[in-house]
Design a protein around this motif. Structure first.
Motif, PDB file in Angstrom:
ATOM      1  N   TYR A   1     -24.247  11.628  94.411  1.00  0.00           N
ATOM      2  CA  TYR A   1     -24.552  10.286  94.919  1.00  0.00           C
ATOM      3  C   TYR A   1     -24.505  10.286  96.442  1.00  0.00           C
ATOM      4  N   PRO A   2     -25.366   9.486  97.090  1.00  0.00           N
ATOM      5  CA  PRO A   2     -25.257   9.363  98.549  1.00  0.00           C
ATOM      6  C   PRO A   2     -23.991   8.595  98.932  1.00  0.00           C
ATOM      7  N   ARG A   3     -23.486   8.897 100.126  1.00  0.00           N
ATOM      8  CA  ARG A   3     -22.212   8.305 100.551  1.00  0.00           C
ATOM      9  C   ARG A   3     -22.256   6.781 100.636  1.00  0.00           C
ATOM     10  N   PHE A   4     -23.336   6.245 101.166  1.00  0.00           N
ATOM     11  CA  PHE A   4     -23.383   4.789 101.367  1.00  0.00           C
ATOM     12  C   PHE A   4     -23.220   4.063 100.031  1.00  0.00           C
ATOM     13  N   LEU A   5     -23.716   4.734  98.956  1.00  0.00           N
ATOM     14  CA  LEU A   5     -23.677   4.068  97.663  1.00  0.00           C
ATOM     15  C   LEU A   5     -22.292   4.193  97.016  1.00  0.00           C
ATOM     16  N   GLU A   6     -21.665   5.357  97.205  1.00  0.00           N
ATOM     17  CA  GLU A   6     -20.285   5.507  96.709  1.00  0.00           C
ATOM     18  C   GLU A   6     -19.407   4.426  97.353  1.00  0.00           C
ATOM     19  N   ASN A   7     -19.624   4.226  98.653  1.00  0.00           N
ATOM     20  CA  ASN A   7     -18.879   3.195  99.386  1.00  0.00           C
ATOM     21  C   ASN A   7     -19.135   1.814  98.812  1.00  0.00           C
ATOM     22  N   TYR A   8     -20.394   1.579  98.503  1.00  0.00           N
ATOM     23  CA  TYR A   8     -20.774   0.269  97.959  1.00  0.00           C
ATOM     24  C   TYR A   8     -20.095   0.038  96.610  1.00  0.00           C
ATOM     25  N   PHE A   9     -20.117   1.058  95.745  1.00  0.00           N
ATOM     26  CA  PHE A   9     -19.470   0.926  94.431  1.00  0.00           C
ATOM     27  C   PHE A   9     -17.990   0.560  94.633  1.00  0.00           C
ATOM     28  N   ASP A  10     -17.336   1.212  95.617  1.00  0.00           N
ATOM     29  CA  ASP A  10     -15.917   0.926  95.870  1.00  0.00           C
ATOM     30  C   ASP A  10     -15.732  -0.498  96.373  1.00  0.00           C
ATOM     31  N   ARG A  11     -16.558  -0.864  97.363  1.00  0.00           N
ATOM     32  CA  ARG A  11     -16.423  -2.204  97.948  1.00  0.00           C
ATOM     33  C   ARG A  11     -16.596  -3.290  96.906  1.00  0.00           C
ATOM     34  N   ARG A  12     -17.558  -3.060  95.999  1.00  0.00           N
ATOM     35  CA  ARG A  12     -17.817  -4.072  94.977  1.00  0.00           C
ATOM     36  C   ARG A  12     -16.843  -3.983  93.799  1.00  0.00           C
ATOM     37  N   LYS A  13     -15.967  -2.981  93.837  1.00  0.00           N
ATOM     38  CA  LYS A  13     -14.981  -2.764  92.752  1.00  0.00           C
ATOM     39  C   LYS A  13     -15.672  -2.717  91.380  1.00  0.00           C
ATOM     40  N   PHE A  14     -16.759  -1.978  91.327  1.00  0.00           N
ATOM     41  CA  PHE A  14     -17.514  -1.883  90.080  1.00  0.00           C
ATOM     42  C   PHE A  14     -16.758  -1.101  89.007  1.00  0.00           C
ATOM     43  N   ASP A  15     -15.954  -0.146  89.489  1.00  0.00           N
ATOM     44  CA  ASP A  15     -15.180   0.662  88.553  1.00  0.00           C
ATOM     45  C   ASP A  15     -16.095   1.264  87.464  1.00  0.00           C
ATOM     46  N   LEU A  16     -17.130   1.929  87.915  1.00  0.00           N
ATOM     47  CA  LEU A  16     -18.099   2.495  86.980  1.00  0.00           C
ATOM     48  C   LEU A  16     -17.506   3.685  86.248  1.00  0.00           C
TER      49      LEU A  16
END
Ligand code: BG6
Length: 478
Positions: A275-290
């Motif tokens: 995964y690209p870094r910006f998206l990993e960050n986004y998943f964390d920020r949104r607390k998606f907990d995928l």
């Protein structure tokens, strides 16, 4: 001397559900394409809850290739195609998707088709899942939101890889896997992933989870395929539409770049294995907990694709909002503005041949793997003259201009391009609108939006033109 290498793949592209018909023949199960009604210019397709009496489902008969393929393959051969891209209807092989044993009659159909193509020196290029999966997997499992789908897909992939290992070399896993990211609407979530969003659900989160399971399934299929036949070339398939900034304002430029990062993150996952870094960050920020496990990450790295197959129809223009939040992420295509420098198709798609060169260069720089243009073309109304001829100069112009740019990308920019298969080489049902009258083919099929017509095939002016292009390996574009 041609700019295109010897052995360049010149073909045509279609998808099983859009042209085969025979929706319930020989044990085929209901697919998600079988519950989509016809729309038109103004009306969207509807997704019905199962197959309902009285509804118009254009994919049920489509152009009846299932029963007429021999005549059509003759025409492809006369056209000079050396490859033909189609897909395997998953629900012909596993009618419900979760059986242990495949449907022999479904397997036999593709055996016969591939034999016939090969007998005409046409190499099959096969997509495993092109906007199509057994409908039962939606009803019983919720589509790709469910991790179990990985096993069902890999079983399907293994069965067809094994069966056709000596007949098919070029494969792709999921068609336009990133459509759901770029559109994030009801249609794309359903056609890509069999997702029906429930009230109160965060569709972004559901989509990211489903796309992750698909990426894992794709990576596992790549590994299985390479074990079965190390010569297999297995690609991903993404929809490419370059995004340009509306102005030189850095906010517009950055937003366009962010949209490109976002639209192609699934290419990163399938080509780079991460995964690209910006998206990993986004998943964390949104607390998606995928549900993305460490094991999944290993699978992604071990199952990188051999090439990028992509579609190219149009480009897009984006403008930043005055109050754009700093941490914005761009999903869906609702912030687009019109590109006043370009003409549009009858369906409003921007016609941008240079965008194809841009796309080829962008992919080439970013991924450095072979590229394959597996869809490109103009959806247009065609007029049949009294004598039956069809003068589709607009289609010839479109294809010529795109091939010219493709040639520059190869000759001048050194792009490693495997082939070119224009979309809908024979008229078929539109995926987006369910129409027949949105035609891409160089071969006309007599059937209209109401489902009426003899289904007879005839050649448009573009047929002879494209035959010359292929014969001259892309030199004669006159
Ligand atoms: C691509 C799909 O999105 O575009 C095809 O892979 C589709 O399935 C093609 O048919 C053209 O879109 P439409 O909506 O004009 O059929």
């Amino acid at each position: 001397m041609s700019a295109f290498p010897k052995g360049f793949l010149w073909g045509g592209a279609v998808a099983a559900h859009q042209f085969e018909g025979g929706w319930d023949s020989d044990g085929k199960g209901v697919s998600i394409a079988d519950v989509m009604t016809a729309g038109d210019h103004q009306t969207s397709r509807r997704i019905t809850d199962g197959v309902k009496p009285g509804e118009n489902y254009p994919n049920h008969e489509a152009i009846d290739f299932y029963h007429r393929y021999k005549g059509d393959v003759e025409l492809f051969s006369e056209l000079g195609l050396n490859c033909f891209r189609t897909s395997i209807a998953w629900s012909r092989i596993f009618p419900n998707g979760d059986e242990d044993q495949p449907n022999e009659k479904g397997l036999k159909f593709y055996d016969d088709l591939f034999d016939d193509l090969l007998a005409h020196h046409i190499e099959p290029v096969i997509t495993l899942s092109h906007f199509e999966m057994p409908y039962h997997l939606v009803q019983a499992y919720g589509g790709w939101r469910n991790r179990k789908l990985i096993d069902f897909f890999v079983r399907f992939a293994k069965v067809v890889f094994d069966r056709y290992k000596d007949k098919v070399k070029y494969w792709m896993t999921f068609n336009e896997i990133n459509n759901q990211v770029g559109m994030l609407n009801e249609w794309s979530l359903f056609t890509n992933s069999g997702l029906v969003i429930q009230p109160g659900e965060d569709k972004e989160k559901v989509m990211f989870q489903a796309a992750h399971y698909e990426a894992v399934a794709s990576a596992l299929a790549v590994q299985v395929g390479h074990k079965i036949n190390p010569d297999f070339q297995i690609g991903c398939m993404v929809a490419m539409g370059p995004v340009y900034p509306a102005t030189p304002n850095p906010n517009d430029v950055f937003k366009a770049e962010r949209l490109m990062q976002m639209n192609y993150y699934l290419a990163d996952v399938q080509v780079k294995g991460r995964y690209p870094r910006f998206l990993e960050n986004y998943f964390d920020r949104r607390k998606f907990d995928l549900d993305i496990t460490l094991e999944d990450r290993d699978v992604l790295l071990a199952g990188k694709v051999d090439y990028i197959g992509f579609s190219y129809y149009a480009s897009h223009v984006i403008k930043a909002q005055a109050d754009e939040p700093k941490d914005f992420i761009t999903l869906g295509n609702n912030q687009e503005v019109k590109n006043e420098t370009l003409q549009r198709s009858d369906w409003g798609w921007e016609i941008d041949p240079v965008g194809l060169r841009y796309a080829l260069n962008w992919f080439s720089d970013r991924y450095d793997v072979p590229l394959f243009i597996v869809e490109n073309g103009l959806g247009a109304f065609d007029k049949v003259e009294r004598d039956g001829s069809i003068h589709d100069n607009y289609r010839i112009d479109y294809l010529r201009q795109h091939i010219e740019q493709m040639r520059l990308a190869v000759e001048v920019d050194g792009v490693n391009l495997m082939g070119y298969t224009p979309w809908g080489i024979i008229d078929l049902v539109s995926a987006g609108t369910g129409q027949m009258d949105k035609r891409y083919g160089v071969i006309y099929v007599d059937k209209d939006d109401q489902g009426k017509g003899s289904l007879a095939r005839s050649k448009k002016d573009s047929f002879d033109w494209f035959r010359k292009v292929i014969q001259s390996n892309g030199e004669d574009l006159a």
